[in-house]
Design an enzyme around this catalytic site. Structure first.
Site, PDB file in Angstrom:
ATOM      1  CG  HIS A 143      -1.763   1.151   1.463  1.00 11.75           C
ATOM      2  ND1 HIS A 143      -1.869   1.805   2.666  1.00 11.75           N
ATOM      3  CD2 HIS A 143      -2.596   1.785   0.596  1.00 11.75           C
ATOM      4  CE1 HIS A 143      -2.736   2.797   2.543  1.00 11.75           C
ATOM      5  NE2 HIS A 143      -3.191   2.804   1.313  1.00 11.75           N
ATOM      6  CG  HIS A 190       0.574   9.632   2.266  1.00  9.91           C
ATOM      7  ND1 HIS A 190       1.022   8.905   3.327  1.00  9.91           N
ATOM      8  CD2 HIS A 190      -0.707   9.246   2.083  1.00  9.91           C
ATOM      9  CE1 HIS A 190       0.055   8.128   3.781  1.00  9.91           C
ATOM     10  NE2 HIS A 190      -1.001   8.316   3.043  1.00  9.91           N
TER      11      HIS A 190
END
Ligand code: NAG
Ligand code: NAG
Ligand code: NAG
Ligand code: NAG
Ligand code: NAG
Length: 357
Positions: A46, A99
Site C-alpha cells: 500500500h 501522500h
C-alpha cells in the site's frame, strides 16, 4: 572422442541447469506458472513509494520501510501509489506521487517511479507485476499514458480484450511468454482512451473491502467499492477480482490519519487479533477462495509473505532476496526528532489558521 563428448556434456550442463531454474519459476514459484492471474494471491504494498525511513526522516506519513525495488525483491507483486498534479515553479506541470498532499510527502515523479519498476522487470524477466494508481487529481488517460511512455514501462503493458471482467484471466506463463507482464489499474479512470488501452479502470475489474480501519476488530470482507456492490454474493457474481485491504490507521493530532506502525507486527502476522493470517482465512471462507490481492502497510514486516505463500500453497519459493522483517525505528539523538516533517506541516497549518490565511 570420449573426451570431446564429455567436454560437450560438461559445457551444456550449466546451461540446462540455469535455464531450468530461470524458466520454470513464475512470481517466485514453479507451481504458479500455469495458474491464471486471478487464481493467485498477489502480495501488495500500500502506498509503495511513501517511505518511513532515514530518507524521509521517518515521516509518520510513510507507509513502507523499504523502497519499491526492495519490496519487489522481497516478493511484493502489487504496488499502489497516489498520483497528484503539481505546478512546477517554472510554470510547467508534472504528476507526482504524494501522500494526501505534496506538502506532506512527495516521493518524486510518477515517471521516475515507473522507470524504477521497469528496470526491475528488465532484470527479472519471469515476473508479473501489477501497478495500482489512485488518481487523486483526476489525471486523464492521456496524462498518465504519457508518463508510462516516458518511463519506458509501457513496453510491458497488458491490454485486456474487453472493458468488462473476463471469464478467466491469462496464466502467468502466457503473460510472460507474450511479453505483457505489467497489469495496470487506475482508481478511477472514467473515460478510456484508445491510445492507452492498457490503463484499466480499477473498479471495472476489481472490488475492495473497506480500507478505513483503526482497530484490529474493524476489518470486514464485505465489498465497499464499487459502491453498487453491497453483498459478497453480488461481488462474487460480478466476476471482479477481490482486493483485500489490510492495514490500520491511527488518528493523530488535528484528525490527520497516518499508518499504525505500533501494532504492525500483529497486523502482518499469521496469527493474533486482526492478523493477516486470520483475515485471509475469514475472507477465503466468505468467497470460497482467497483474495486475488492483499494490500499492506510496512509489507516487509510479519513476514507477510508467509501468509501469502500459504494462501497460494507455495512451499518452493525461489529467487527472493531476504529483507529484515523487523520494523525500522528511528534512533533519536540530539538534533533529530521523529516525524519532523509531519510536525513542520502541522505547525505551518496551525500558524496559517491562526493568522487567518
Ligand atoms: C485457485 O484455484 C484453485 C482450484 O479451483 C482453488 O482451490 C484456489 O482456492 C484458487 N486460489 C485463488 C487464490 O484463487
Ligand atoms: C496549478 O495551477 C492551476 C492553474 O494553472 C490551478 O488551477 C491549480 O489549482 C494549481 N494546482 C496546485 C496544486 O497548486
Ligand atoms: C527510483 O530509484 C532511485 C535509485 O534507487 C531512488 O533514488 C528513487 O528514490 C526511486 N524513485 C522512486 C519514486 O521510488
Ligand atoms: C498473446 O498474444 C497473441 C498475439 O498477439 C494473442 O492472440 C493472445 O491472446 C495473447 N495471449 C494473452 C494471454 O494475452
Ligand atoms: C495501533 O493499534 C493498536 C491496536 O488497536 C492500538 O493499541 C495502538 O494504540 C495503535 N497505535 C497508534 C499509534 O494509534
Amino acid at each position: 572422442m570420449f573426451t570431446k563428448t564429455l567436454l560437450q556434456a560438461a559445457s551444456i550442463l550449466p546451461f540446462l541447469y540455469s535455464t531450468a531454474v530461470a524458466q520454470t519459476a513464475c512470481n517466485n514459484s514453479p507451481s504458479l506458472c500455469n495458474r491464471p492471474y486471478n487464481n493467485i494471491t498477489h502480495l501488495g504494498a500500500h502506498d509503495s513509494p511513501f517511505l518511513r525511513n532515514e530518507q524521509t526522516s521517518f515521516s509518520t506519513s510513510g507507509n513502507q520501510y523499504y523502497d519499491t525495488t526492495t519490496q519487489l525483491d522481497a516478493g511484493v507483486r502489487l504496488l499502489s501509489a497516489q498520483v497528484h498534479h503539481v505546478n512546477n515553479s517554472d510554470g510547467s506541470e508534472a504528476w507526482h506521487l504524494c501522500h494526501s498532499s505534496c506538502d506532506l510527502l512527495d516521493a518524486g515523479t510518477l515517471t521516475s517511479w515507473l522507470a524504477n519498476i521497469s528496470a526491475w522487470m528488465d532484470n527479472n524477466p519471469n515476473e508479473v507485476v501489477t501497478v495500482l494508481l489512485v488518481n487523486s487529481d483526476d489525471a486523464s488517460a492521456a496524462d498518465l499514458g504519457a508518463q508510462f511512455q516516458s518511463s519506458g514501462i509501457d513496453k510491458y503493458a497488458y491490454t485486456p480484450p474487453s472493458v468488462s471482467p473476463p471469464q478467466t484471466w491469462p496464466t502467468l506463463q502466457s503473460l510472460i511468454s507474450n511479453g505483457t507482464r505489467l497489469m495496470t489499474f487506475v482508481a478511477s479512470l472514467q473515460t478510456p482512451d484508445a491510445n492507452f488501452p492498457y490503463l484499466m479502470d480499477e473498479f471495472t475489474y476489481i472490488f475492495e473491502n473497506e480500507f478505513e480501519n483503526e482497530e484490529p476488530t474493524d476489518y470486514s470482507c464485505n465489498p465497499d467499492r464499487p459502491t453498487d456492490l453491497t453483498t459478497p454474493e453480488q461481488a462474487a457474481q460480478s466476476g471482479r477480482m477481490f482486493l483485500m485491504n489490510h492495514f490500520l490507521y491511527s488518528t493523530q493530532l488535528f484528525g490527520i490519519q497516518s499508518p499504525n506502525a505500533s501494532y504492525i507486527e500483529t497486523t502482518n502476522a499469521q496469527t493474533g487479533l486482526g492478523s493477516l493470517g486470520t483475515r485471509l482465512s475469514a475472507c477465503t471462507s466468505v468467497y470460497a477462495k482467497p483474495p486475488t490481492f492483499v494490500l499492506l502497510d510496512f509489507v516487509t514486516v510479519g513476514p507477510a509473505i508467509a501468509s501469502i505463500d500459504l494462501s497460494n500453497q507455495v512451499s518452493d519459493a525461489v529467487g527472493r532476496k531476504a529483507v529484515s522483517a523487523e520494523p525500522l525505528e528511528e534512533i533519536v539523538s540530539a538534533g533529530s526528532r521523529p516525524g519532523a516533517p509531519f510536525f513542520a506541516v502541522v505547525v505551518a497549518v496551525v500558524a496559517a489558521l491562526a493568522l487567518g490565511l
